[in-house]
Each structure stands twice: as C-alpha cells, then as structure tokens.
Scaffold this motif. Structure first.
Motif, PDB file in Angstrom:
ATOM      1  N   PHE A   6       0.838  -1.195   0.000  1.00  0.00           N
ATOM      2  CA  PHE A   6       0.000   0.000   0.000  1.00  0.00           C
ATOM      3  C   PHE A   6       0.872   1.243   0.000  1.00  0.00           C
ATOM      4  CE2 PHE A   6      -2.898  -3.140   1.805  1.00  0.00           C
ATOM      5  CZ  PHE A   6      -4.013  -2.923   0.999  1.00  0.00           C
ATOM      6  N   PRO A   7       0.469   2.260  -0.755  1.00  0.00           N
ATOM      7  CA  PRO A   7       1.261   3.495  -0.745  1.00  0.00           C
ATOM      8  C   PRO A   7       1.199   4.170   0.615  1.00  0.00           C
ATOM      9  CG  PRO A   7      -0.725   3.751  -2.072  1.00  0.00           C
ATOM     10  CD  PRO A   7      -0.680   2.334  -1.625  1.00  0.00           C
ATOM     11  N   ARG A   8       2.262   4.815   0.971  1.00  0.00           N
ATOM     12  CA  ARG A   8       2.328   5.531   2.237  1.00  0.00           C
ATOM     13  C   ARG A   8       2.063   7.008   1.977  1.00  0.00           C
ATOM     14  NH1 ARG A   8       5.751   1.453   1.933  1.00  0.00           N
ATOM     15  NH2 ARG A   8       5.925   0.016   3.652  1.00  0.00           N
ATOM     16  N   THR A   9       0.838   7.379   2.156  1.00  0.00           N
ATOM     17  CA  THR A   9       0.439   8.758   1.827  1.00  0.00           C
ATOM     18  C   THR A   9      -0.261   9.422   3.003  1.00  0.00           C
ATOM     19  OG1 THR A   9      -1.566   7.899   0.833  1.00  0.00           O
ATOM     20  CG2 THR A   9       0.274   8.333  -0.651  1.00  0.00           C
ATOM     21  N   LEU A  10       0.233   9.197   4.188  1.00  0.00           N
ATOM     22  CA  LEU A  10      -0.379   9.741   5.389  1.00  0.00           C
ATOM     23  C   LEU A  10      -0.417  11.271   5.357  1.00  0.00           C
ATOM     24  CD1 LEU A  10      -1.574   9.220   8.179  1.00  0.00           C
ATOM     25  CD2 LEU A  10       0.748   9.305   9.101  1.00  0.00           C
ATOM     26  N   TRP A  61       1.797  10.934  -4.979  1.00  0.00           N
ATOM     27  CA  TRP A  61       2.918  10.488  -5.801  1.00  0.00           C
ATOM     28  C   TRP A  61       4.227  11.076  -5.282  1.00  0.00           C
ATOM     29  CZ3 TRP A  61       6.622  12.604  -9.012  1.00  0.00           C
ATOM     30  CH2 TRP A  61       7.279  11.703  -9.863  1.00  0.00           C
ATOM     31  N   VAL A  62       4.222  12.397  -5.002  1.00  0.00           N
ATOM     32  CA  VAL A  62       5.444  13.050  -4.522  1.00  0.00           C
ATOM     33  C   VAL A  62       5.818  12.517  -3.138  1.00  0.00           C
ATOM     34  CG1 VAL A  62       6.480  15.257  -3.834  1.00  0.00           C
ATOM     35  CG2 VAL A  62       5.092  15.126  -5.903  1.00  0.00           C
ATOM     36  N   GLU A  63       4.821  12.349  -2.279  1.00  0.00           N
ATOM     37  CA  GLU A  63       5.105  11.830  -0.935  1.00  0.00           C
ATOM     38  C   GLU A  63       5.760  10.454  -1.003  1.00  0.00           C
ATOM     39  OE1 GLU A  63       2.826  10.798   3.268  1.00  0.00           O
ATOM     40  OE2 GLU A  63       1.700  11.769   1.661  1.00  0.00           O
ATOM     41  N   ASN A  64       5.267   9.589  -1.869  1.00  0.00           N
ATOM     42  CA  ASN A  64       5.872   8.266  -2.023  1.00  0.00           C
ATOM     43  C   ASN A  64       7.275   8.351  -2.609  1.00  0.00           C
ATOM     44  OD1 ASN A  64       4.071   6.121  -1.083  1.00  0.00           O
ATOM     45  ND2 ASN A  64       2.642   7.035  -2.519  1.00  0.00           N
ATOM     46  N   ARG A  65       7.522   9.354  -3.418  1.00  0.00           N
ATOM     47  CA  ARG A  65       8.831   9.498  -4.057  1.00  0.00           C
ATOM     48  C   ARG A  65       9.889  10.034  -3.091  1.00  0.00           C
ATOM     49  NH1 ARG A  65      11.287   9.842  -8.987  1.00  0.00           N
ATOM     50  NH2 ARG A  65      12.915  11.404  -9.197  1.00  0.00           N
ATOM     51  N   VAL A  66       9.534  11.073  -2.317  1.00  0.00           N
ATOM     52  CA  VAL A  66      10.545  11.758  -1.496  1.00  0.00           C
ATOM     53  C   VAL A  66      10.497  11.364  -0.026  1.00  0.00           C
ATOM     54  CG1 VAL A  66      10.600  13.729  -3.067  1.00  0.00           C
ATOM     55  CG2 VAL A  66       9.152  13.832  -1.030  1.00  0.00           C
ATOM     56  N   TRP A  68       7.781  10.777   3.586  1.00  0.00           N
ATOM     57  CA  TRP A  68       6.729  11.543   4.254  1.00  0.00           C
ATOM     58  C   TRP A  68       7.266  12.778   4.967  1.00  0.00           C
ATOM     59  CZ3 TRP A  68       6.373  12.620   9.403  1.00  0.00           C
ATOM     60  CH2 TRP A  68       7.174  11.879  10.267  1.00  0.00           C
ATOM     61  N   LEU A  69       8.431  12.684   5.603  1.00  0.00           N
ATOM     62  CA  LEU A  69       8.947  13.830   6.360  1.00  0.00           C
ATOM     63  C   LEU A  69       9.373  14.966   5.434  1.00  0.00           C
ATOM     64  CD1 LEU A  69       9.518  14.998   9.117  1.00  0.00           C
ATOM     65  CD2 LEU A  69      11.769  13.907   9.045  1.00  0.00           C
ATOM     66  N   THR A  70      10.050  14.630   4.358  1.00  0.00           N
ATOM     67  CA  THR A  70      10.445  15.643   3.376  1.00  0.00           C
ATOM     68  C   THR A  70       9.213  16.287   2.768  1.00  0.00           C
ATOM     69  OG1 THR A  70      12.453  14.411   2.864  1.00  0.00           O
ATOM     70  CG2 THR A  70      11.726  16.017   1.224  1.00  0.00           C
ATOM     71  N   PHE A  71       8.228  15.469   2.424  1.00  0.00           N
ATOM     72  CA  PHE A  71       7.003  16.006   1.834  1.00  0.00           C
ATOM     73  C   PHE A  71       6.234  16.852   2.840  1.00  0.00           C
ATOM     74  CE2 PHE A  71       2.505  15.695   0.543  1.00  0.00           C
ATOM     75  CZ  PHE A  71       2.614  16.375  -0.657  1.00  0.00           C
ATOM     76  N   LEU A  72       6.184  16.436   4.087  1.00  0.00           N
ATOM     77  CA  LEU A  72       5.499  17.218   5.119  1.00  0.00           C
ATOM     78  C   LEU A  72       6.115  18.600   5.244  1.00  0.00           C
ATOM     79  CD1 LEU A  72       3.417  17.444   7.431  1.00  0.00           C
ATOM     80  CD2 LEU A  72       5.190  16.512   8.945  1.00  0.00           C
ATOM     81  N   THR A  73       7.432  18.657   5.288  1.00  0.00           N
ATOM     82  CA  THR A  73       8.123  19.949   5.380  1.00  0.00           C
ATOM     83  C   THR A  73       7.778  20.824   4.181  1.00  0.00           C
ATOM     84  OG1 THR A  73       9.928  18.860   6.559  1.00  0.00           O
ATOM     85  CG2 THR A  73      10.385  21.034   5.627  1.00  0.00           C
ATOM     86  N   PHE A  74       7.858  20.247   3.001  1.00  0.00           N
ATOM     87  CA  PHE A  74       7.537  20.962   1.768  1.00  0.00           C
ATOM     88  C   PHE A  74       6.076  21.427   1.764  1.00  0.00           C
ATOM     89  CE2 PHE A  74       5.899  20.614  -2.623  1.00  0.00           C
ATOM     90  CZ  PHE A  74       6.705  21.551  -3.261  1.00  0.00           C
ATOM     91  N   ALA A  75       5.162  20.516   2.110  1.00  0.00           N
ATOM     92  CA  ALA A  75       3.730  20.796   2.017  1.00  0.00           C
ATOM     93  C   ALA A  75       3.238  21.768   3.083  1.00  0.00           C
ATOM     94  CB  ALA A  75       2.935  19.490   2.096  1.00  0.00           C
ATOM     95  N   ILE A  76       3.979  21.946   4.149  1.00  0.00           N
ATOM     96  CA  ILE A  76       3.598  22.937   5.160  1.00  0.00           C
ATOM     97  C   ILE A  76       4.205  24.299   4.816  1.00  0.00           C
ATOM     98  CG2 ILE A  76       3.860  23.592   7.590  1.00  0.00           C
ATOM     99  CD1 ILE A  76       1.791  21.391   7.149  1.00  0.00           C
ATOM    100  N   MET A  77       5.449  24.321   4.392  1.00  0.00           N
ATOM    101  CA  MET A  77       6.117  25.601   4.116  1.00  0.00           C
ATOM    102  C   MET A  77       5.599  26.287   2.855  1.00  0.00           C
ATOM    103  SD  MET A  77      10.113  24.828   5.143  1.00  0.00           S
ATOM    104  CE  MET A  77      10.600  25.439   3.576  1.00  0.00           C
TER     105      MET A  77
END
Length: 193
Positions: A6-10, A61-66, A68-77
């Motif tokens: 399953f993809p990890r897209t939390l 897609w991006v979250e699975n690629r990079v 969750w923590l990197t995406f969280l930082t990006f998606a909040i900032m």
C-alpha cells in the motif's frame, strides 16, 4: 496482499482532511484565522474541489517518491510562502487556498516526469498496456505543463487574470516547485531529484 504494497500517503491524506475540515467549519476570516488557516481555506466548493482533485493524486505520488517527512516539510512551508511572498514583495494581494501548493507540486512533477521519461525512453516496450500507461503519464504531464504555462502567461500579463484567482500565489508555488526540483537534482542527481 501485505501492508508493504500500500502506498504511504499519510501526509497527503491528513492535509486533505485538514482542508476538508476547514472548509466544513468555514471559520470567519479574521487576522488570526487568516494567518494560520489561509492555505487550507477555500472560497467555495469549486475552489476546494479543484485543489483537492490535483493535490491528492499528485501529493501522494510526490510523498511516495521523497518520503513523508520531506514532503510534510515541503507541504507545510510552500502554501504559506506562496500566499505571503506576493504580499511581502508587492506583486500580489492577500488570498487563500492550497493552489500555491498544488502548483508547487506540479512544478516539481513536470521536470521529474520528463527526466524519468527521457531516462526510460529506450527501454519502453511496444506492448499495448505499457504504451497506454506511458501515454497516460505523458498526457498528465502535458496537462500540468499547459497549466503552468497559463499561470506564467497570466502572471506576466500576456493573458487576462481571471477574477478571484490568486495568480501571484500560483506563480510563486510554481517557481518554488521548480526550485525544489533543481535543489533536489543538485543534491541527489537529476534522475533522483
């Protein structure tokens, strides 16, 4: 089927849930609520749906690629930057919504997808299923690139700015996504950006 399949897209679904919660609660726009909730507020159902329709699949897609923590930082900032930079630097006005985030994700995905396509071009087989999948991926990339192109044209005044659309936030998000790709490309290599 194991849980590993399953993809990890939390992060993606949590942020989508926050957008839905803020939309349903519909807080009054006051200075404090605007400062904290502006990226997650929407001006109506079409605005909310358009952002979620793009953000959920692309964000996943991006979250699975990079990761969750990197995406969280990006998606909040990024959404806060996309909404505040135009006001701070005088090239836009106050706005709300996650459109800056969706454009940043698009700005990242287009060059990633094109580099992936160029890397795998010689190994694509002519099987019907694989051609269909690559054709679909190419159509998505073309749509995102056309949307980005329209944003650039609107920002620089070559196209009229639609009423109620925060073109400056879209443009800021797009540039930020492209810069994120460039930074990751310099750090991890162009094909692993």
């Amino acid at each position: 089927m194991s849980i590993d399949n399953f993809p990890r897209t939390l992060v993606t679904f949590t942020l989508a849930g926050i957008m839905l919660l803020v939309y349903v609660v519909n807080p009054a726009i006051a200075e404090l609520s605007y400062i904290f909730l502006a990226p997650w507020m929407h001006s109506g159902w079409p605005h909310f749906w358009n952002n979620l329709f793009i953000f959920v699949p692309l964000g996943a897609w991006v979250e699975n690629r990079v990761g969750w923590l990197t995406f969280l930082t990006f998606a909040i900032m990024i959404p806060y930057l996309a909404l505040s930079a135009p006001v701070a630097f005088g090239y836009g006005e106050l706005s709300r919504g996650a459109s800056g985030l969706t454009m940043a994700v698009s700005g990242y995905i287009v060059p990633v997808s094109l580099t992936n396509l160029s890397e795998r071009l010689d190994s694509i087989s002519l099987e019907r299923r694989e051609l269909f999948v690559w054709g679909l991926k190419l159509l998505i990339v073309l749509y995102l690139a056309a949307d980005a192109y329209m944003t650039v044209k609107r920002f620089f005044g070559f196209e009229p700015r639609p009423d109620g659309v925060a073109v400056s936030a879209h443009f800021t998000g797009l540039v930020t996504g492209l810069l994120w790709f460039a930074w990751r490309g310099g750090r991890h290599g162009i094909f692993d950006a």
